[in-house]
Every structure is written in C-alpha cells, then in structure tokens.
Write a protein that holds these residues in place. Structure first.
Motif, PDB file in Angstrom:
ATOM      1  N   ALA A   1       0.844 -67.969  36.774  1.00 34.28           N
ATOM      2  CA  ALA A   1       2.127 -67.294  36.541  1.00 34.28           C
ATOM      3  C   ALA A   1       2.603 -66.582  37.802  1.00 34.28           C
ATOM      4  O   ALA A   1       3.772 -66.668  38.178  1.00 34.28           O
ATOM      5  CB  ALA A   1       1.986 -66.308  35.379  1.00 34.28           C
ATOM      6  N   LEU A   2       1.672 -65.888  38.474  1.00 35.75           N
ATOM      7  CA  LEU A   2       2.033 -65.165  39.701  1.00 35.75           C
ATOM      8  C   LEU A   2       2.460 -66.126  40.797  1.00 35.75           C
ATOM      9  O   LEU A   2       3.397 -65.866  41.542  1.00 35.75           O
ATOM     10  CB  LEU A   2       0.810 -64.387  40.200  1.00 35.75           C
ATOM     11  CG  LEU A   2       0.682 -62.955  39.744  1.00 35.75           C
ATOM     12  CD1 LEU A   2      -0.610 -62.360  40.304  1.00 35.75           C
ATOM     13  CD2 LEU A   2       1.886 -62.142  40.244  1.00 35.75           C
ATOM     14  N   GLN A   3       1.736 -67.234  40.878  1.00 37.57           N
ATOM     15  CA  GLN A   3       1.959 -68.195  41.950  1.00 37.57           C
ATOM     16  C   GLN A   3       3.264 -68.952  41.751  1.00 37.57           C
ATOM     17  O   GLN A   3       3.997 -69.203  42.703  1.00 37.57           O
ATOM     18  CB  GLN A   3       0.768 -69.157  41.941  1.00 37.57           C
ATOM     19  CG  GLN A   3       0.728 -70.165  43.046  1.00 37.57           C
ATOM     20  CD  GLN A   3      -0.371 -71.196  42.772  1.00 37.57           C
ATOM     21  OE1 GLN A   3      -1.293 -70.956  41.992  1.00 37.57           O
ATOM     22  NE2 GLN A   3      -0.269 -72.346  43.398  1.00 37.57           N
ATOM     23  N   THR A   4       3.579 -69.313  40.511  1.00 40.20           N
ATOM     24  CA  THR A   4       4.743 -70.190  40.286  1.00 40.20           C
ATOM     25  C   THR A   4       5.985 -69.398  39.859  1.00 40.20           C
ATOM     26  O   THR A   4       7.096 -69.847  40.100  1.00 40.20           O
ATOM     27  CB  THR A   4       4.446 -71.239  39.200  1.00 40.20           C
ATOM     28  OG1 THR A   4       4.230 -70.570  37.950  1.00 40.20           O
ATOM     29  CG2 THR A   4       3.222 -72.072  39.552  1.00 40.20           C
ATOM     30  N   ARG A   5       5.786 -68.295  39.166  1.00 40.85           N
ATOM     31  CA  ARG A   5       6.899 -67.472  38.669  1.00 40.85           C
ATOM     32  C   ARG A   5       7.884 -68.257  37.818  1.00 40.85           C
ATOM     33  O   ARG A   5       9.081 -67.998  37.808  1.00 40.85           O
ATOM     34  CB  ARG A   5       7.611 -66.749  39.825  1.00 40.85           C
ATOM     35  CG  ARG A   5       6.632 -65.867  40.587  1.00 40.85           C
ATOM     36  CD  ARG A   5       7.318 -64.862  41.474  1.00 40.85           C
ATOM     37  NE  ARG A   5       6.322 -63.963  42.069  1.00 40.85           N
ATOM     38  CZ  ARG A   5       5.878 -62.857  41.494  1.00 40.85           C
ATOM     39  NH1 ARG A   5       6.317 -62.476  40.314  1.00 40.85           N
ATOM     40  NH2 ARG A   5       4.971 -62.110  42.097  1.00 40.85           N
ATOM     41  N   VAL A   6       7.363 -69.249  37.132  1.00 43.21           N
ATOM     42  CA  VAL A   6       8.171 -69.964  36.127  1.00 43.21           C
ATOM     43  C   VAL A   6       7.365 -69.986  34.831  1.00 43.21           C
ATOM     44  O   VAL A   6       6.152 -69.750  34.844  1.00 43.21           O
ATOM     45  CB  VAL A   6       8.525 -71.414  36.565  1.00 43.21           C
ATOM     46  CG1 VAL A   6       9.433 -71.411  37.785  1.00 43.21           C
ATOM     47  CG2 VAL A   6       7.270 -72.250  36.806  1.00 43.21           C
ATOM     48  N   PRO A   7       8.027 -70.256  33.702  1.00 42.11           N
ATOM     49  CA  PRO A   7       7.291 -70.314  32.432  1.00 42.11           C
ATOM     50  C   PRO A   7       6.176 -71.374  32.464  1.00 42.11           C
ATOM     51  O   PRO A   7       6.315 -72.415  33.114  1.00 42.11           O
ATOM     52  CB  PRO A   7       8.378 -70.693  31.420  1.00 42.11           C
ATOM     53  CG  PRO A   7       9.662 -70.241  32.052  1.00 42.11           C
ATOM     54  CD  PRO A   7       9.477 -70.433  33.520  1.00 42.11           C
ATOM     55  N   ILE A   8       5.105 -71.075  31.743  1.00 40.65           N
ATOM     56  CA  ILE A   8       3.959 -71.983  31.681  1.00 40.65           C
ATOM     57  C   ILE A   8       3.918 -72.670  30.316  1.00 40.65           C
ATOM     58  O   ILE A   8       3.923 -72.003  29.278  1.00 40.65           O
ATOM     59  CB  ILE A   8       2.643 -71.220  31.919  1.00 40.65           C
ATOM     60  CG1 ILE A   8       2.612 -70.649  33.342  1.00 40.65           C
ATOM     61  CG2 ILE A   8       1.428 -72.134  31.674  1.00 40.65           C
ATOM     62  CD1 ILE A   8       1.452 -69.694  33.597  1.00 40.65           C
ATOM     63  N   ILE A   9       3.927 -73.994  30.341  1.00 46.20           N
ATOM     64  CA  ILE A   9       3.711 -74.784  29.130  1.00 46.20           C
ATOM     65  C   ILE A   9       2.236 -75.179  29.179  1.00 46.20           C
ATOM     66  O   ILE A   9       1.830 -76.014  29.979  1.00 46.20           O
ATOM     67  CB  ILE A   9       4.615 -76.034  29.117  1.00 46.20           C
ATOM     68  CG1 ILE A   9       6.096 -75.630  29.222  1.00 46.20           C
ATOM     69  CG2 ILE A   9       4.350 -76.867  27.855  1.00 46.20           C
ATOM     70  CD1 ILE A   9       7.044 -76.804  29.481  1.00 46.20           C
ATOM     71  N   ALA A  10       1.421 -74.529  28.366  1.00 49.08           N
ATOM     72  CA  ALA A  10      -0.029 -74.711  28.456  1.00 49.08           C
ATOM     73  C   ALA A  10      -0.450 -75.991  27.736  1.00 49.08           C
ATOM     74  O   ALA A  10      -0.197 -76.146  26.535  1.00 49.08           O
ATOM     75  CB  ALA A  10      -0.743 -73.509  27.847  1.00 49.08           C
ATOM     76  N   VAL A  11      -1.095 -76.891  28.456  1.00 43.56           N
ATOM     77  CA  VAL A  11      -1.510 -78.164  27.868  1.00 43.56           C
ATOM     78  C   VAL A  11      -2.876 -77.975  27.194  1.00 43.56           C
ATOM     79  O   VAL A  11      -3.880 -77.736  27.864  1.00 43.56           O
ATOM     80  CB  VAL A  11      -1.550 -79.280  28.927  1.00 43.56           C
ATOM     81  CG1 VAL A  11      -2.009 -80.588  28.300  1.00 43.56           C
ATOM     82  CG2 VAL A  11      -0.164 -79.452  29.572  1.00 43.56           C
ATOM     83  N   VAL A  12      -2.853 -78.036  25.864  1.00 38.32           N
ATOM     84  CA  VAL A  12      -4.080 -77.812  25.081  1.00 38.32           C
ATOM     85  C   VAL A  12      -4.431 -79.053  24.262  1.00 38.32           C
ATOM     86  O   VAL A  12      -5.118 -78.974  23.246  1.00 38.32           O
ATOM     87  CB  VAL A  12      -3.964 -76.557  24.179  1.00 38.32           C
ATOM     88  CG1 VAL A  12      -3.845 -75.300  25.036  1.00 38.32           C
ATOM     89  CG2 VAL A  12      -2.762 -76.652  23.229  1.00 38.32           C
ATOM     90  N   LYS A  13      -3.976 -80.212  24.729  1.00 37.93           N
ATOM     91  CA  LYS A  13      -4.284 -81.470  24.034  1.00 37.93           C
ATOM     92  C   LYS A  13      -5.795 -81.715  24.058  1.00 37.93           C
ATOM     93  O   LYS A  13      -6.510 -81.085  24.853  1.00 37.93           O
ATOM     94  CB  LYS A  13      -3.543 -82.629  24.715  1.00 37.93           C
ATOM     95  CG  LYS A  13      -3.981 -82.903  26.143  1.00 37.93           C
ATOM     96  CD  LYS A  13      -3.049 -83.888  26.832  1.00 37.93           C
ATOM     97  CE  LYS A  13      -3.466 -84.091  28.289  1.00 37.93           C
ATOM     98  NZ  LYS A  13      -2.436 -84.808  29.069  1.00 37.93           N
ATOM     99  N   ALA A  14      -6.227 -82.644  23.209  1.00 36.56           N
ATOM    100  CA  ALA A  14      -7.645 -83.014  23.157  1.00 36.56           C
ATOM    101  C   ALA A  14      -8.545 -81.784  23.006  1.00 36.56           C
ATOM    102  O   ALA A  14      -9.527 -81.620  23.730  1.00 36.56           O
ATOM    103  CB  ALA A  14      -8.039 -83.846  24.385  1.00 36.56           C
ATOM    104  N   ASP A  15      -8.153 -80.920  22.033  1.00 39.66           N
ATOM    105  CA  ASP A  15      -8.943 -79.723  21.736  1.00 39.66           C
ATOM    106  C   ASP A  15      -9.142 -78.869  22.987  1.00 39.66           C
ATOM    107  O   ASP A  15     -10.241 -78.368  23.249  1.00 39.66           O
ATOM    108  CB  ASP A  15     -10.294 -80.114  21.112  1.00 39.66           C
ATOM    109  CG  ASP A  15     -10.896 -78.977  20.304  1.00 39.66           C
ATOM    110  OD1 ASP A  15     -10.148 -78.059  19.902  1.00 39.66           O
ATOM    111  OD2 ASP A  15     -12.115 -79.003  20.074  1.00 39.66           O
TER     112      ASP A  15
END
Ligand SMILES: *Cc1c(COP(=O)(O)O)cnc(C)c1O
Length: 309
Positions: free
Chosen positions: A24-38
């Motif tokens: 978050a600090l590095q990109t300063r854009v919203p994070i879409i967290a990939v939680v596929k495959a458990d």
C-alpha cells in the motif's frame, strides 16, 4: 483429506498484514487481494479477515470460491471473479456481491446487471477479449472497469491504449510488476506478494544414521542421512532445506517420506525446515525449476496448519 501431523505449516498473519501495508505504501493505489486457491494454500478463511481492512477488495477464480468463503458477509468487501463465468444469471453474482470478469459481448450482455469487469487480452490469450473488441464488450455490459493480466509494461500500455478513457478504473499489475510505478494504474492485484515470507513449513527427522554406502532408490551418497515423513504426496521435491538451522539438502523424495542430508550431530526429533526462516519461496522454486506460487500451494497443501495472529 486429513492433514498430516508430520508436516507443520505455520502461517504468520502479521507478516501477511505487513506485506499488504508495504504494498500500500509503495503503490498508493487500492489493493485487490488475490486469495484464489485458498489463498495459495495458506487458508483463505484466516487470511481474508486478517487483511480485509487493509485492502479495497478481493479476487478469486470462481464464483463458488467466493461463495464458500462468504467474502461479503465476512468482510463487506466485494470480490472479482477472474475465471470464465460459469453461470449466466446476474442475480447469482449480485447476491454474493461478486463482480464477474467477462471477455465476450455475449457474456457482458448476460451479466450486465452484475456490473461485469472486462478482461482485455494484452498477450495472455486466455479468458480475455481482443483489444479491438474491448469497446464493444464494455458498452454491452455498461462496464466501468477493465483489467488485463500483465507481466510486462508493454502489456500495461496496451491496456491503456485499448480502454483508457472508456472506464473509470483499470488494473494490470500482479506481484511481478509491483516494482514498476507505471503499472500501478488505478489498483494492483497481488497474490504472491501478499504471502511471501509468511509461511514456514517444517517436519522432523524420524531416523538419522551414518550412511553405509549408496542409499535410497537413486543410490545417493552422503556421509550421514536422515528421514522425514513428508514426500511427493505432501508436495515435496528434492532441493534445499534447513536442518537445525543449517543449509542442507532433501536428497531423495519418495511417496510419503524423504531422505535428508544430515551430519553427525543431528538426532531423531530434530527439525527440518522445508520453507521459511532463511529459505525463501524463490530459492526453493529455482531449485525445483518452478514458480514461487507453485512452491506455496504444493508445500502448504497437506500439512497441519498453525496461525500466528
Ligand atoms: C493469479 C492472478 C493474479 C496474482 O498473481 P501473482 O503473480 O501471484 O501476484 C493477478 N491477476 C490475475 C488475473 C490472476 O489470475
């Protein structure tokens, strides 16, 4: 399948949160967290609540994954389903607060009410519409968002070229482009980068001995060797490990056990680390000739899980 008592998968949820905070600090854009495959094998039911307040939304592969996790009830965050739509009824998606990725005008039309997100092909050539058709897919679904699966900046530029100005949100970057500010666009979609360094997989020696000559199926040679009760069926392959904190080798793997390089001081009961501490996903992946993502799902798949809050 029952999880093996001989392999311990310790997941540090604090470390995952730190990874998210760093991104978050590095990109300063919203994070879409990939939680596929458990969550790449780490356990999405634990990972999702641990990071929900730090991320914009989640991403899984299929509608059924989103439903099983009940992501909306758990977190109040929406979820992008990146796999091809398996149901044509937009209500099914709306009910789960899931936004389907679409790549054809027909899918976009059918799922219009579910606010579909358009996946644009910039080279991956899978579940994505050709750039030339993006405008018509966007208009069929009245989409306000588009993405591509990019592994280089040329693909990020191709997305901007194809849909820039037509949608209010574009995203392209997974973990491999988190070092490239030009790739951040309006959001980033990391998977691996959430989990790096957060998993420790270990087993323990059940036997140790001084070798009397070539050993195992392959006739490997080592002055001393030990055995752990983890093998192919636990996702293991020959490669690096740590024995009592010291770099060593998984010499040969069988179905449910493996031979470990040991030295004279090692004893039955001593710990063997297969991933974690100073042994990174990248090091194991390079030795196995695969990706860090595959190392994570293989080594987390069958062990007994422990969580550090
Ligand atoms: C799996 C996936 C990601 C995350 O990839 P990582 O390399 O693990 O960060 C991002 N976007 C899409 C479309 C994916 O399928």
């Amino acid at each position: 399948m029952a999880r093996s008592p001989h392999v311990t998968v310790r997941v540090d949820l604090r470390h995952i949160r730190e990874n998210v905070e760093r991104i978050a600090l590095q990109t300063r854009v919203p994070i879409i967290a990939v939680v596929k495959a458990d969550a790449y094998g780490l356990g999405a039911d634990r990972v999702v609540p641990a990071i929900a307040e730090l991320v914009d939304s989640f991403c899984v592969f299929s509608l059924s994954e989103a439903r099983v996790l009940d992501l909306w009830c758990l977190t109040g965050r929406s979820c992008l389903v990146i796999g091809p739509p398996t149901l044509a009824d937009p209500q099914e998606y709306l009910a789960a607060h899931v936004r389907p990725a679409v790549s054809t005008a027909a899918q976009a039309r059918e799922l219009k009410e579910a606010h579909p997100i358009v996946c644009v092909d910039t080279g991956q050539q899978r579940f994505a519409c050709p750039a030339a058709e993006a405008a018509s897919v966007i208009s069929e679904g009245a989409s306000d968002e588009a993405f591509t699966h990019a592994t280089n900046l040329a693909q990020v530029r191709a997305l901007r070229q194809a849909v820039g100005g037509m949608v209010s949100r574009m995203h392209a970057a997974g973990s491999s482009l988190l070092g490239e500010p030009e790739a951040f666009l309006d959001a980033v979609r990391p998977g691996l980068a959430l989990y790096r360094g957060a998993v420790r997989v270990s087993s323990s020696l059940v036997e140790v001995r001084k070798s009397t000559g070539p050993a195992g199926y392959s006739g490997f040679e080592s002055d001393h060797h030990g055995v752990i009760l983890a093998g192919y069926s636990h996702g293991l392959r020959p490669g690096p490990c740590l024995v009592n904190g010291r770099p060593a080798r998984v010499l040969e793997v069988g179905m449910q056990s493996a031979f470990i390089q040991t030295d004279a001081a090692d004893r039955a009961g001593d710990e063997v680390v297969l991933l974690g501490d100073s042994l990174t996903e990248r090091q194991v992946a390079d030795a196995w000739g695969t990706t860090p993502q595959e190392v994570l799902v293989r080594l987390t798949g069958t062990g007994s899980r422990q969580y550090v809050e």
